[in-house]
Design a protein around this motif. Structure first.
Motif, PDB file in Angstrom:
ATOM      1  N   GLN A 191     -33.962 -37.104 -38.925  1.00 56.40           N
ATOM      2  CA  GLN A 191     -35.023 -36.544 -39.752  1.00 56.40           C
ATOM      3  C   GLN A 191     -36.354 -36.699 -39.034  1.00 56.40           C
ATOM      4  O   GLN A 191     -36.465 -37.530 -38.110  1.00 56.40           O
ATOM      5  CB  GLN A 191     -35.074 -37.274 -41.102  1.00 56.40           C
ATOM      6  N   GLU A 192     -37.346 -35.949 -39.464  1.00 60.86           N
ATOM      7  CA  GLU A 192     -38.670 -36.067 -38.845  1.00 60.86           C
ATOM      8  C   GLU A 192     -39.168 -37.502 -38.939  1.00 60.86           C
ATOM      9  O   GLU A 192     -39.709 -38.068 -37.987  1.00 60.86           O
ATOM     10  CB  GLU A 192     -39.649 -35.110 -39.529  1.00 60.86           C
ATOM     11  N   ARG A 193     -38.902 -38.129 -40.068  1.00 57.73           N
ATOM     12  CA  ARG A 193     -39.363 -39.525 -40.281  1.00 57.73           C
ATOM     13  C   ARG A 193     -38.758 -40.464 -39.231  1.00 57.73           C
ATOM     14  O   ARG A 193     -39.423 -41.363 -38.718  1.00 57.73           O
ATOM     15  CB  ARG A 193     -38.974 -39.989 -41.683  1.00 57.73           C
ATOM     16  N   ASP A 194     -37.479 -40.212 -38.883  1.00 55.48           N
ATOM     17  CA  ASP A 194     -36.822 -41.052 -37.876  1.00 55.48           C
ATOM     18  C   ASP A 194     -37.567 -40.961 -36.539  1.00 55.48           C
ATOM     19  O   ASP A 194     -37.795 -41.972 -35.866  1.00 55.48           O
ATOM     20  CB  ASP A 194     -35.373 -40.591 -37.655  1.00 55.48           C
ATOM     21  N   HIS A 231     -28.777 -34.560 -38.911  1.00 55.36           N
ATOM     22  CA  HIS A 231     -28.736 -36.005 -38.643  1.00 55.36           C
ATOM     23  C   HIS A 231     -30.157 -36.584 -38.587  1.00 55.36           C
ATOM     24  O   HIS A 231     -30.665 -37.077 -39.562  1.00 55.36           O
ATOM     25  CB  HIS A 231     -27.893 -36.366 -37.406  1.00 55.36           C
ATOM     26  N   ARG A 248     -31.634 -30.386 -39.852  1.00 60.12           N
ATOM     27  CA  ARG A 248     -31.742 -31.791 -40.246  1.00 60.12           C
ATOM     28  C   ARG A 248     -30.392 -32.437 -40.575  1.00 60.12           C
ATOM     29  O   ARG A 248     -30.291 -33.274 -41.473  1.00 60.12           O
ATOM     30  CB  ARG A 248     -32.681 -31.949 -41.451  1.00 60.12           C
ATOM     31  N   PRO A 308     -32.893 -39.974 -49.364  1.00 61.45           N
ATOM     32  CA  PRO A 308     -33.563 -40.209 -48.068  1.00 61.45           C
ATOM     33  C   PRO A 308     -34.543 -41.379 -48.077  1.00 61.45           C
ATOM     34  O   PRO A 308     -34.749 -42.016 -47.056  1.00 61.45           O
ATOM     35  CB  PRO A 308     -34.288 -38.892 -47.792  1.00 61.45           C
ATOM     36  N   ALA A 328     -27.923 -38.832 -47.450  1.00 59.28           N
ATOM     37  CA  ALA A 328     -28.620 -37.541 -47.289  1.00 59.28           C
ATOM     38  C   ALA A 328     -29.369 -37.170 -48.567  1.00 59.28           C
ATOM     39  O   ALA A 328     -30.460 -36.607 -48.520  1.00 59.28           O
ATOM     40  CB  ALA A 328     -27.618 -36.458 -46.933  1.00 59.28           C
ATOM     41  N   GLN A 384     -26.557 -40.236 -42.834  1.00 62.01           N
ATOM     42  CA  GLN A 384     -26.633 -39.042 -43.690  1.00 62.01           C
ATOM     43  C   GLN A 384     -25.357 -38.877 -44.511  1.00 62.01           C
ATOM     44  O   GLN A 384     -25.364 -38.308 -45.592  1.00 62.01           O
ATOM     45  CB  GLN A 384     -26.857 -37.786 -42.834  1.00 62.01           C
ATOM     46  N   VAL A 390     -34.195 -33.685 -33.399  1.00 58.77           N
ATOM     47  CA  VAL A 390     -34.415 -33.272 -34.786  1.00 58.77           C
ATOM     48  C   VAL A 390     -34.037 -31.799 -34.873  1.00 58.77           C
ATOM     49  O   VAL A 390     -34.750 -30.932 -34.349  1.00 58.77           O
ATOM     50  CB  VAL A 390     -35.880 -33.486 -35.223  1.00 58.77           C
TER      51      VAL A 390
END
Ligand SMILES: CC(=O)[C@@H](O)[C@H](O)COP(=O)(O)O
Ligand SMILES: NCC(=O)COP(=O)(O)O
Length: 246
Positions: free
Chosen positions: A58-61, A56, A54, A22, A19, A15, A50
């Motif tokens: 992310q939802e995607r991670d 560090h 956010r 993304p 950041a 990030q 999470v």
């Protein structure tokens, strides 16, 4: 004793540069690769937090690690509708309910289950109804342990931050708090985990605490990984745990 590796701060490093980008194909380091490397080093589970802000992970991670890693996933989350909905979609093996405030640099204490009993109880039941086991991240205080048992959580994670930050004679005081808390929790049939601020230097003292099933360790492992790589950093921690366990 099991080792859960918290990979939050792999994302902190990403990030710092991505950041605002993304979806960049160049975004690195990769939390998924960190999870795979941690597994190669002997990690027993992966922890991802999470946060609402956010900062560090992310939802995607979380979803990439869920689908790309075969290790059990411990999803740390605030007690909010947003995070409950995410957990129900993510379907981790474990959800650890933690306190969050935007202004904190890192988690500063345990979840105050006692004063949020109804809210935490309802959140716990919704997650358990979806097949997710629940851990409550609490201070080593007896009223909080009793409240956690009242919520029907399968486990607690004792906040070891005060122990980690203690100096001189205060260290023994904090170890004694953890010992007493672990004894009481085990007596209530709660699985007892521990985490926050545990590192290669203070690890040995945690082996004076009975009934510990798992340590969740992140910052110190990710920091070591900057020097030696994630696989080696995790292997070093596992070997140290095995040596102290005897
Ligand atoms: C709950 C806890 O102690 C950590 O697992 C948590 O993830 C700390 O938050 P940061 O990782 O943002 O410091
Ligand atoms: N719940 C504690 C955790 O997952 C890792 O905490 P830290 O080792 O990053 O302090």
């Amino acid at each position: 004793m099991l080792l859960g590796v918290n990979i939050d701060h792999v994302a902190t490093l990403r990030q710092a540069r991505y950041a605002l980008l993304p979806d960049s194909p160049n975004a690195e380091p990769s939390p998924l690769q960190a999870a795979l490397d941690a597994q190669a080093g002997g990690a027993d589970s992966i922890t991802i937090h999470v946060r609402g802000d956010r900062r560090h992970m992310q939802e995607r991670d979380a979803f990439e690690v869920r689908s790309g890693s075969s290790l059990p996933l411990n999803f740390e989350m605030g007690v909010t509708e947003e995070m409950i909905a995410m957990a129900l979609r993510l379907k981790p093996e474990f959800a650890c309910l933690v306190p969050e405030t935007r202004e904190e640099v890192t988690t500063e204490g345990g979840l105050d289950v006692l004063s949020r009993l109804e809210e935490v109880n309802a959140c716990t039941k919704r997650l358990q109804d979806a097949g997710i086991k629940v851990s409550l991240f609490i201070d080593p205080d007896l009223p909080q342990i009793e409240a956690a048992a009242e919520c029907g959580a399968e486990m607690i994670e004792l906040h070891t931050g005060c122990f980690a930050n203690a100096e001189n004679e205060d260290v023994a005081v904090e170890v004694d708090r953890l010992v007493e808390a672990a004894r009481v929790a085990a007596g209530m049939d709660l699985q007892v985990n521990a985490g926050h601020g545990i590192n290669y230097r203070n690890l040995s003292q945690l082996f004076m605490v009975p009934h510990l099933s798992e340590l969740n360790i992140g910052h110190t492992i990710v920091s070591r990984a900057v020097q030696v790589g994630m696989t080696a950093a995790v292997r070093e921690m596992k070997e140290a745990m095995a040596a102290y366990q005897g």
